[in-house]
Design a protein around this motif. Structure first.
Motif, PDB file in Angstrom:
ATOM      1  N   VAL A 327       0.826  -1.215   0.000  1.00  0.00           N
ATOM      2  CA  VAL A 327       0.000   0.000   0.000  1.00  0.00           C
ATOM      3  C   VAL A 327       0.857   1.261   0.000  1.00  0.00           C
ATOM      4  CG1 VAL A 327      -1.931  -1.180   1.121  1.00  0.00           C
ATOM      5  CG2 VAL A 327      -0.284   0.069   2.534  1.00  0.00           C
ATOM      6  N   LEU A 328       2.074   1.173   0.529  1.00  0.00           N
ATOM      7  CA  LEU A 328       2.962   2.337   0.571  1.00  0.00           C
ATOM      8  C   LEU A 328       3.803   2.490  -0.695  1.00  0.00           C
ATOM      9  CD1 LEU A 328       4.367   2.267   4.222  1.00  0.00           C
ATOM     10  CD2 LEU A 328       2.740   3.908   3.262  1.00  0.00           C
ATOM     11  N   ARG A 329       3.838   1.483  -1.529  1.00  0.00           N
ATOM     12  CA  ARG A 329       4.751   1.475  -2.662  1.00  0.00           C
ATOM     13  C   ARG A 329       4.632   2.719  -3.555  1.00  0.00           C
ATOM     14  NH1 ARG A 329       8.100  -2.320  -4.465  1.00  0.00           N
ATOM     15  NH2 ARG A 329       7.232  -3.778  -2.929  1.00  0.00           N
ATOM     16  N   PRO A 330       3.419   3.207  -3.872  1.00  0.00           N
ATOM     17  CA  PRO A 330       3.351   4.415  -4.709  1.00  0.00           C
ATOM     18  C   PRO A 330       4.059   5.619  -4.087  1.00  0.00           C
ATOM     19  CG  PRO A 330       1.220   3.320  -4.651  1.00  0.00           C
ATOM     20  CD  PRO A 330       2.073   2.653  -3.615  1.00  0.00           C
ATOM     21  N   LEU A 331       4.079   5.689  -2.756  1.00  0.00           N
ATOM     22  CA  LEU A 331       4.772   6.787  -2.081  1.00  0.00           C
ATOM     23  C   LEU A 331       6.271   6.527  -1.983  1.00  0.00           C
ATOM     24  CD1 LEU A 331       2.316   7.535   0.870  1.00  0.00           C
ATOM     25  CD2 LEU A 331       2.408   8.609  -1.382  1.00  0.00           C
ATOM     26  N   LEU A 332       6.643   5.259  -1.796  1.00  0.00           N
ATOM     27  CA  LEU A 332       8.049   4.929  -1.587  1.00  0.00           C
ATOM     28  C   LEU A 332       8.850   4.913  -2.882  1.00  0.00           C
ATOM     29  CD1 LEU A 332       7.713   2.016   0.997  1.00  0.00           C
ATOM     30  CD2 LEU A 332       8.320   4.393   1.461  1.00  0.00           C
ATOM     31  N   ALA A 333       8.222   4.496  -3.975  1.00  0.00           N
ATOM     32  CA  ALA A 333       8.964   4.311  -5.232  1.00  0.00           C
ATOM     33  C   ALA A 333       9.755   5.547  -5.649  1.00  0.00           C
ATOM     34  CB  ALA A 333       8.006   3.874  -6.337  1.00  0.00           C
ATOM     35  N   PRO A 334       9.185   6.762  -5.583  1.00  0.00           N
ATOM     36  CA  PRO A 334       9.979   7.933  -5.978  1.00  0.00           C
ATOM     37  C   PRO A 334      10.842   8.503  -4.850  1.00  0.00           C
ATOM     38  CG  PRO A 334       7.734   8.609  -5.521  1.00  0.00           C
ATOM     39  CD  PRO A 334       7.762   7.117  -5.359  1.00  0.00           C
ATOM     40  N   ARG A 335      10.745   7.905  -3.639  1.00  0.00           N
ATOM     41  CA  ARG A 335      11.432   8.492  -2.489  1.00  0.00           C
ATOM     42  C   ARG A 335      12.555   7.618  -1.925  1.00  0.00           C
ATOM     43  NH1 ARG A 335       6.050  10.154  -2.105  1.00  0.00           N
ATOM     44  NH2 ARG A 335       5.755  12.358  -1.486  1.00  0.00           N
ATOM     45  N   TYR A 336      12.517   6.324  -2.186  1.00  0.00           N
ATOM     46  CA  TYR A 336      13.472   5.413  -1.552  1.00  0.00           C
ATOM     47  C   TYR A 336      14.266   4.663  -2.614  1.00  0.00           C
ATOM     48  CZ  TYR A 336      15.230   2.060   1.913  1.00  0.00           C
ATOM     49  OH  TYR A 336      16.045   1.302   2.728  1.00  0.00           O
ATOM     50  N   PRO A 337      15.480   5.083  -2.894  1.00  0.00           N
ATOM     51  CA  PRO A 337      16.273   4.428  -3.943  1.00  0.00           C
ATOM     52  C   PRO A 337      16.556   2.958  -3.671  1.00  0.00           C
ATOM     53  CG  PRO A 337      17.216   6.569  -3.357  1.00  0.00           C
ATOM     54  CD  PRO A 337      16.157   6.275  -2.343  1.00  0.00           C
ATOM     55  N   ASP A 338      16.529   2.544  -2.404  1.00  0.00           N
ATOM     56  CA  ASP A 338      16.845   1.156  -2.065  1.00  0.00           C
ATOM     57  C   ASP A 338      15.615   0.259  -2.010  1.00  0.00           C
ATOM     58  OD1 ASP A 338      19.565   1.439  -1.958  1.00  0.00           O
ATOM     59  OD2 ASP A 338      19.639   1.814   0.198  1.00  0.00           O
ATOM     60  N   LEU A 339      14.496   0.719  -2.553  1.00  0.00           N
ATOM     61  CA  LEU A 339      13.286  -0.096  -2.496  1.00  0.00           C
ATOM     62  C   LEU A 339      13.480  -1.422  -3.239  1.00  0.00           C
ATOM     63  CD1 LEU A 339      10.392  -0.245  -1.462  1.00  0.00           C
ATOM     64  CD2 LEU A 339       9.653   0.897  -3.576  1.00  0.00           C
ATOM     65  N   SER A 340      14.210  -1.411  -4.328  1.00  0.00           N
ATOM     66  CA  SER A 340      14.459  -2.664  -5.047  1.00  0.00           C
ATOM     67  C   SER A 340      15.282  -3.633  -4.202  1.00  0.00           C
ATOM     68  CB  SER A 340      15.164  -2.390  -6.375  1.00  0.00           C
ATOM     69  OG  SER A 340      16.424  -1.785  -6.159  1.00  0.00           O
ATOM     70  N   LYS A 341      16.195  -3.098  -3.379  1.00  0.00           N
ATOM     71  CA  LYS A 341      16.954  -3.956  -2.464  1.00  0.00           C
ATOM     72  C   LYS A 341      16.036  -4.563  -1.415  1.00  0.00           C
ATOM     73  CE  LYS A 341      21.451  -1.625  -2.763  1.00  0.00           C
ATOM     74  NZ  LYS A 341      22.513  -0.930  -1.982  1.00  0.00           N
ATOM     75  N   VAL A 342      15.076  -3.778  -0.935  1.00  0.00           N
ATOM     76  CA  VAL A 342      14.099  -4.311   0.014  1.00  0.00           C
ATOM     77  C   VAL A 342      13.380  -5.511  -0.604  1.00  0.00           C
ATOM     78  CG1 VAL A 342      11.954  -3.835   1.251  1.00  0.00           C
ATOM     79  CG2 VAL A 342      13.763  -2.114   1.204  1.00  0.00           C
ATOM     80  N   ASP A 343      12.943  -5.350  -1.840  1.00  0.00           N
ATOM     81  CA  ASP A 343      12.234  -6.442  -2.512  1.00  0.00           C
ATOM     82  C   ASP A 343      13.123  -7.674  -2.651  1.00  0.00           C
ATOM     83  OD1 ASP A 343       9.890  -4.963  -2.802  1.00  0.00           O
ATOM     84  OD2 ASP A 343      10.508  -4.141  -4.732  1.00  0.00           O
ATOM     85  N   SER A 344      14.388  -7.463  -2.985  1.00  0.00           N
ATOM     86  CA  SER A 344      15.310  -8.592  -3.131  1.00  0.00           C
ATOM     87  C   SER A 344      15.504  -9.331  -1.811  1.00  0.00           C
ATOM     88  CB  SER A 344      16.666  -8.106  -3.657  1.00  0.00           C
ATOM     89  OG  SER A 344      16.554  -7.592  -4.962  1.00  0.00           O
ATOM     90  N   TRP A 345      15.643  -8.585  -0.721  1.00  0.00           N
ATOM     91  CA  TRP A 345      15.844  -9.221   0.574  1.00  0.00           C
ATOM     92  C   TRP A 345      14.554  -9.809   1.125  1.00  0.00           C
ATOM     93  CZ3 TRP A 345      20.250 -10.616   2.961  1.00  0.00           C
ATOM     94  CH2 TRP A 345      21.437 -10.141   2.408  1.00  0.00           C
ATOM     95  N   LEU A 346      13.416  -9.264   0.741  1.00  0.00           N
ATOM     96  CA  LEU A 346      12.153  -9.918   1.077  1.00  0.00           C
ATOM     97  C   LEU A 346      12.099 -11.307   0.443  1.00  0.00           C
ATOM     98  CD1 LEU A 346       9.547  -7.032   0.654  1.00  0.00           C
ATOM     99  CD2 LEU A 346       9.816  -8.421   2.720  1.00  0.00           C
ATOM    100  N   ASN A 347      12.457 -11.378  -0.821  1.00  0.00           N
ATOM    101  CA  ASN A 347      12.434 -12.663  -1.524  1.00  0.00           C
ATOM    102  C   ASN A 347      13.457 -13.629  -0.936  1.00  0.00           C
ATOM    103  OD1 ASN A 347      10.434 -11.729  -3.255  1.00  0.00           O
ATOM    104  ND2 ASN A 347      11.893 -11.026  -4.799  1.00  0.00           N
TER     105      ASN A 347
END
Length: 401
Positions: A327-347
């Motif tokens: 639910v937060l992703r639309p807000l985080l995507a332009p604000r958090y450069p490491d969001l893709s790393k979060v996704d990788s470590w979630l997996n």
């Protein structure tokens, strides 16, 4: 599951985790204008003193220069204020101090690249004031953005989506606690244990809503820690009380009343939540806290009352974290450069936890893991927790006017 340090469920009104002592830091601002450290409540006498009040803001910055520096923010007014260092054209924040009291001075350390900056002061009960813009030149180019503030209006959509997620989850919970009650009354221990796990994991996936659950959280999922009688205390109720009885041979006829109360409490929560609201501050905060508590309580089996299903709970907690991020992703995507790393470590963490789920449907206990397996899982969850930590600061709703 969000718990206090003694293992009890955290109750409404508990102190929110803060990332900063003294000055609040935007941990995420990429590029040259970045604040990245916990700050002391002191600064050198030669540092620029920036005035803060209802009538004026940001005066005193007479010698703009690039690079690392400290500003002494001095509240000359009579009310507490927040102070942001912003790009005056976009409102992007590069550093902030919260709760600057009247007649108080606090430091703000920054590392400035080339660009335009201004201080924005937000006194209590007064409109925001943006001070004079200052142009910094002669330093490094600003290679990345600061953090665009998230407002209460920005959070309306995510909160609505998460509210619906929890509402759906509570309906599933009530169905599952009803089925659990039926199996306990039917006298089938194995079926009751399976139904217990299904219901418990349903609850553990609702990780960002516990403050909105009020006292129901403790009734449904509290532990015996801190109770005068320990596990024998009459105040020990809910999932873990039933877990203790189901896995320690307690008579199912005696446990029927425990299962009935659990089902009653689940239904009461479903009813009360219909008129409750998840706090906007909690969404970003829980993204970090859910996994932090998983590391502290589930991977150590501190909340095991016999079922040995802590790793299943950790897996449900991971689902709860994903629900918050979704639910937060639309807000985080332009604000958090490491969001893709979060996704990788979630997996990566999901794969490590799924490896503890046996083909027959049972789960290995944390103690069943080999030392390398345990070290890897702890490392995965720890890294994920660190990557989630900045989300609390990024998604915290802020005043801009």
């Amino acid at each position: 599951m969000v718990r206090s340090s003694d293992g009890r469920v955290r109750v409404p009104g508990s102190v929110r985790a803060r990332w900063i002592a003294g000055a609040v830091v935007l941990l995420l601002a990429a590029g040259a204008a970045t604040v990245v450290a916990f700050l002391p409540d002191s600064a050198a006498a030669g540092d620029p003193e920036i005035a803060v009040s209802r009538s004026a803001c940001g005066t005193g910055w007479a010698d703009p220069k690039p690079g690392p520096q400290t500003f002494r923010l001095h509240n000359t007014g009579s009310v507490t204020a927040e102070v942001d260092l912003i790009d005056p054209a976009t409102g992007v924040i590069y550093g902030e101090v919260e709760g600057l009291g009247a007649a108080t001075t606090r430091p703000l350390q920054v590392n400035l690249g080339n660009g335009s900056y201004a201080f924005r002061c937000l006194p209590e009960d007064a409109a925001a004031i943006v001070g004079p813009a200052v142009q910094v030149t002669g330093g490094a180019e600003r290679t990345g953005p600061g953090v665009a503030p998230v407002t209460h209006d920005d959070l309306l959509g995510p909160l609505k989506a998460y509210q619906q997620h929890v509402t759906t989850g509570l309906a599933e919970l009530v169905a599952n606690t009803g089925a659990l009650k039926t199996t306990v009354h039917g006298g089938d221990r194995a079926a009751s244990q399976a139904a217990w796990l299904t219901a418990h994991l349903t609850y553990e996936r609702l990780g960002a809503a516990y403050d909105a659950f009020g006292d129901s959280d403790g009734a449904l999922n509290g532990t015996a820690d801190g109770l005068p009688g320990g596990a024998a205390d009459p105040g020990f109720t809910g999932f873990h009380r039933l877990e203790q009885g189901l896995w320690h041979g307690e008579d199912l006829g005696a446990l029927a009343a425990v299962a009935d109360q659990l089902d009653t409490d689940a239904r009461a929560l479903q009813t009360s939540f219909a008129t409750s609201q998840v706090d906007g501050n909690d969404l970003g905060l829980r993204a970090h806290e859910i996994m932090e508590n998983t590391l502290q309580f589930e991977l150590t089996a501190r909340t095991d009352y016999g079922s040995g299903t802590n790793l299943a709970t950790a897996r449900a907690n991971l689902d709860g974290t994903r629900a918050v991020l979704d639910v937060l992703r639309p807000l985080l995507a332009p604000r958090y450069p490491d969001l893709s790393k979060v996704d990788s470590w979630l997996n990566r963490t999901q794969s490590a936890l799924d490896a503890a789920h046996r083909p027959d449907g049972t789960w290995r206990r944390p103690a069943d893991l080999s030392r390398p397996e345990r070290q890897k899982l702890n490392a995965d969850v720890s890294e994920l927790t660190e990557l989630l930590a900045p989300i609390a600061a990024i998604a915290e709703p802020r005043r801009t006017s």
